[in-house]
Scaffold this active site. Structure first.
Site, PDB file in Angstrom:
ATOM      1  N   HIS A  75      -9.689  18.922   3.669  1.00  0.00           N
ATOM      2  CA  HIS A  75      -8.372  19.503   3.382  1.00  0.00           C
ATOM      3  C   HIS A  75      -8.244  19.707   1.875  1.00  0.00           C
ATOM      4  O   HIS A  75      -8.256  18.751   1.115  1.00  0.00           O
ATOM      5  CB  HIS A  75      -7.249  18.595   3.899  1.00  0.00           C
ATOM      6  CG  HIS A  75      -7.063  18.678   5.385  1.00  0.00           C
ATOM      7  ND1 HIS A  75      -5.842  18.585   5.993  1.00  0.00           N
ATOM      8  CD2 HIS A  75      -7.952  18.885   6.389  1.00  0.00           C
ATOM      9  CE1 HIS A  75      -5.986  18.721   7.294  1.00  0.00           C
ATOM     10  NE2 HIS A  75      -7.258  18.894   7.563  1.00  0.00           N
ATOM     11  N   TYR A 204       4.380  17.053   4.949  1.00  0.00           N
ATOM     12  CA  TYR A 204       5.381  15.993   4.826  1.00  0.00           C
ATOM     13  C   TYR A 204       6.732  16.674   4.733  1.00  0.00           C
ATOM     14  O   TYR A 204       6.933  17.507   3.843  1.00  0.00           O
ATOM     15  CB  TYR A 204       5.129  15.159   3.561  1.00  0.00           C
ATOM     16  CG  TYR A 204       3.827  14.366   3.585  1.00  0.00           C
ATOM     17  CD1 TYR A 204       3.825  13.008   3.881  1.00  0.00           C
ATOM     18  CD2 TYR A 204       2.604  14.976   3.318  1.00  0.00           C
ATOM     19  CE1 TYR A 204       2.646  12.264   3.908  1.00  0.00           C
ATOM     20  CE2 TYR A 204       1.410  14.253   3.347  1.00  0.00           C
ATOM     21  CZ  TYR A 204       1.445  12.894   3.643  1.00  0.00           C
ATOM     22  OH  TYR A 204       0.269  12.184   3.673  1.00  0.00           O
ATOM     23  N   PRO A 296       2.962   4.189   5.118  1.00  0.00           N
ATOM     24  CA  PRO A 296       1.911   5.207   5.288  1.00  0.00           C
ATOM     25  C   PRO A 296       2.171   6.547   4.591  1.00  0.00           C
ATOM     26  O   PRO A 296       1.328   7.442   4.658  1.00  0.00           O
ATOM     27  CB  PRO A 296       1.833   5.378   6.811  1.00  0.00           C
ATOM     28  CG  PRO A 296       3.098   4.824   7.351  1.00  0.00           C
ATOM     29  CD  PRO A 296       3.629   3.840   6.384  1.00  0.00           C
ATOM     30  N   LYS A 300      -2.548   5.775   2.113  1.00  0.00           N
ATOM     31  CA  LYS A 300      -3.364   4.948   1.223  1.00  0.00           C
ATOM     32  C   LYS A 300      -3.930   3.659   1.848  1.00  0.00           C
ATOM     33  O   LYS A 300      -4.867   3.067   1.304  1.00  0.00           O
ATOM     34  CB  LYS A 300      -2.548   4.541  -0.014  1.00  0.00           C
ATOM     35  CG  LYS A 300      -2.338   5.678  -0.990  1.00  0.00           C
ATOM     36  CD  LYS A 300      -3.591   5.960  -1.789  1.00  0.00           C
ATOM     37  CE  LYS A 300      -3.579   7.297  -2.486  1.00  0.00           C
ATOM     38  NZ  LYS A 300      -4.238   8.398  -1.761  1.00  0.00           N
ATOM     39  N   TYR A 394      -2.958  11.511  -4.676  1.00  0.00           N
ATOM     40  CA  TYR A 394      -3.226  11.709  -3.251  1.00  0.00           C
ATOM     41  C   TYR A 394      -4.728  11.706  -2.965  1.00  0.00           C
ATOM     42  O   TYR A 394      -5.173  11.127  -1.979  1.00  0.00           O
ATOM     43  CB  TYR A 394      -2.587  13.017  -2.769  1.00  0.00           C
ATOM     44  CG  TYR A 394      -2.445  13.076  -1.269  1.00  0.00           C
ATOM     45  CD1 TYR A 394      -1.391  12.448  -0.620  1.00  0.00           C
ATOM     46  CD2 TYR A 394      -3.386  13.761  -0.489  1.00  0.00           C
ATOM     47  CE1 TYR A 394      -1.264  12.496   0.765  1.00  0.00           C
ATOM     48  CE2 TYR A 394      -3.265  13.812   0.894  1.00  0.00           C
ATOM     49  CZ  TYR A 394      -2.199  13.182   1.510  1.00  0.00           C
ATOM     50  OH  TYR A 394      -2.079  13.223   2.881  1.00  0.00           O
TER      51      TYR A 394
END
Ligand code: RFL
Ligand code: PHB
Length: 402
Positions: A75, A204, A296, A300, A394
């Site tokens: 991704h 998200y 979550p 991580k 990220y």
């Protein structure tokens, strides 16, 4: 009492224990894993989906990435949506080439289990009453019950890879550990379904009705989550209710193309930030969720478990290859440095993206807190530097050598 001997006793056959075991096997360091439940039960726990490059590199070093490299989906970005507007975080461009890989924790675990079985390494599943004895002495050992027989496993070191509810952390005397904790007033209701994902990348979603996450395991399997109150019961959520609520929280273009179907799994996970500040007690080392938990929202948890494994593995190699025990003393310090970065990022993302309603947060009214968080999110998403700050964390900060 049956007595066995090994170099490293590993408690817990989750990803931390199995990955450490596999690395040690490859280095010729003998280890035995003791797991409370069955292998099938471990594989039934649907959890993480996003792996940092550091995780992938470690899995390769362990010879455990053959399927991950084949089937894991790279991704190059993900999105953060606010209402109907989605902002893309272009991980690859913003970080100068870094990406994440979408490959389920269940698959990571399955691959490691198969490698362990093929190597003929010992694992006791269904092992009850594990106890760690004398971690401060040269007589360290773990006792447990297996098939109505008492066992004693004599070892040089114990790796406590037994998750948040395990016994390893409790073995460290209370006065020697400082525990930091924040329990959030909500959980995540997760659904796995055999339906095509609503988008190619993870999304998200911040919405008035609460947070939602659209994720996936493959082109045909979706993973979705909804923010729900902490005391919510999974029985209250039929599939139809879940899909209807998800649709309301996704940006309209996504809601319109959402494909629904029967859930394969549905569960609620509480959200918590937790760090145990002391990850070592003599010959006992805490690894992964046994020492720290993150909500979550930053993807991580498993990735921090892997960096602990990498550090402990290096320290153990020094002991057995070079007869040098000095790195063991630095385990807690080096591991916790990276852990706190992951904790901070996960806490920050959780605060920015969830709806705290009228709950008092950090001593201020919910409405005030939500204005601060809204402004913070707008500021970071509205600037390239801001998006880079998110992207850099990220994809995962670099591993430190011990
Ligand atoms: P685990 O996986 O909890 O494994 C611990 C093992 O120890 C066993 N055990 C014992 N064995 C013997 N004796 C005892 N007394 C024992 N007590 C416990 C347990 O049966 C179990 O098999 O810990 P580990 O290996 O440290 O792995 C940690 C990860 O599982 C966890 O951090 C991640 O799943 C967190 N997480 C995510 N992490 C990511 O990096 N990326 C993600 O995208 C991500 N998504 C998630 C997540 C966790 C979630 N939940 C359900 C908490 C999404 C969710 C919803
Ligand atoms: C998942 O796919 O389960 C997942 C992805 C990203 C997260 C958490 C969970 O932040």
């Amino acid at each position: 009492m049956q007595t066995l001997t090994t170099q490293v006793a590993i408690i817990g056959a989750g990803p931390s224990g199995l990955l450490l075991g596999q690395l040690l096997n490859r280095a010729g360091i003998d280890n035995v894993i003791i797991e409370r439940v069955s292998g099938e039960y471990v594989l039934g726990r649907i959890r993480a989906g996003i792996l940092e490059q550091g995780f992938v590199d470690l899995a390769r070093e362990a010879g455990a990435a053959y399927r991950l490299d084949e089937e894991g989906a790279v991704h190059e970005g993900f999105s953060i949506a606010q209402g109907d507007r989605a902002h893309r975080i272009d991980l690859k461009t913003l970080t100068g080439g870094d990406v994440v890989v979408c490959y389920g924790q269940v698959e990571v675990t399955r691959d490691l289990m198969q490698l362990r079985a093929a190597a003929g390494a010992t694992t006791f599943y269904h092992a009850a009453d594990a106890k760690i004895h004398e971690p401060l002495s040269a007589n360290s050992r773990v006792t447990f019950r297996y098939e109505d027989q008492d066992y004693e496993l004599v070892c040089d070191f114990v790796a406590g890879c037994d998750g948040f509810h395990g016994i390893s952390r409790q073995t460290i005397p209370q006065k020697l550990r400082t525990e930091h904790e924040r329990v959030y007033p909500f959980g995540w209701l997760g659904v796995l379904s055999e339906t095509p994902p609503v988008a190619d990348e993870i999304m998200y979603c911040k919405s008035q009705r609460g947070f939602a996450l659209a994720s996936m395991r493959s082109n045909t399997i979706s993973r979705y989550y909804l923010q729900v109150p902490i005391d919510e019961k999974v029985e209250n959520w039929t599939d139809a209710l879940f899909w209807a609520e998800l649709r309301r929280r996704l940006p309209k273009v996504c809601a319109d193309r959402l494909v629904t179907g029967a859930s394969i799994e549905k569960s609620i996970a509480p959200l918590r930030s937790f760090v145990c500040e002391e990850m070592r007690y003599g010959n006992l080392f805490l690894v992964g969720d046994a020492a720290h938990i993150v909500p979550p929202t930053g993807a991580k948890g498993l990735n921090l478990a892997a960096s602990d494994v990498a550090i402990l593995y290096q320290a153990l190699r020094r002991v057995y290859d070079d007869d040098d025990r000095s790195s063991l003393a630095r385990y807690t310090e080096v591991a916790l440095r990276r852990v706190w970065h992951g904790e901070r990022f996960s806490w920050w993302m959780t605060n920015m993206l969830h709806n705290f309603g009228d709950m008092t947060v950090d001593g201020m009214a919910g409405a005030t807190f939500s204005r601060f968080m809204q402004s913070q999110l707008d500021y970071y998403l509205g600037s390239e530097n801001g998006r880079r700050v998110i992207a850099e964390q990220y994809v995962g900060l670099p591993y430190e050598k011990i």
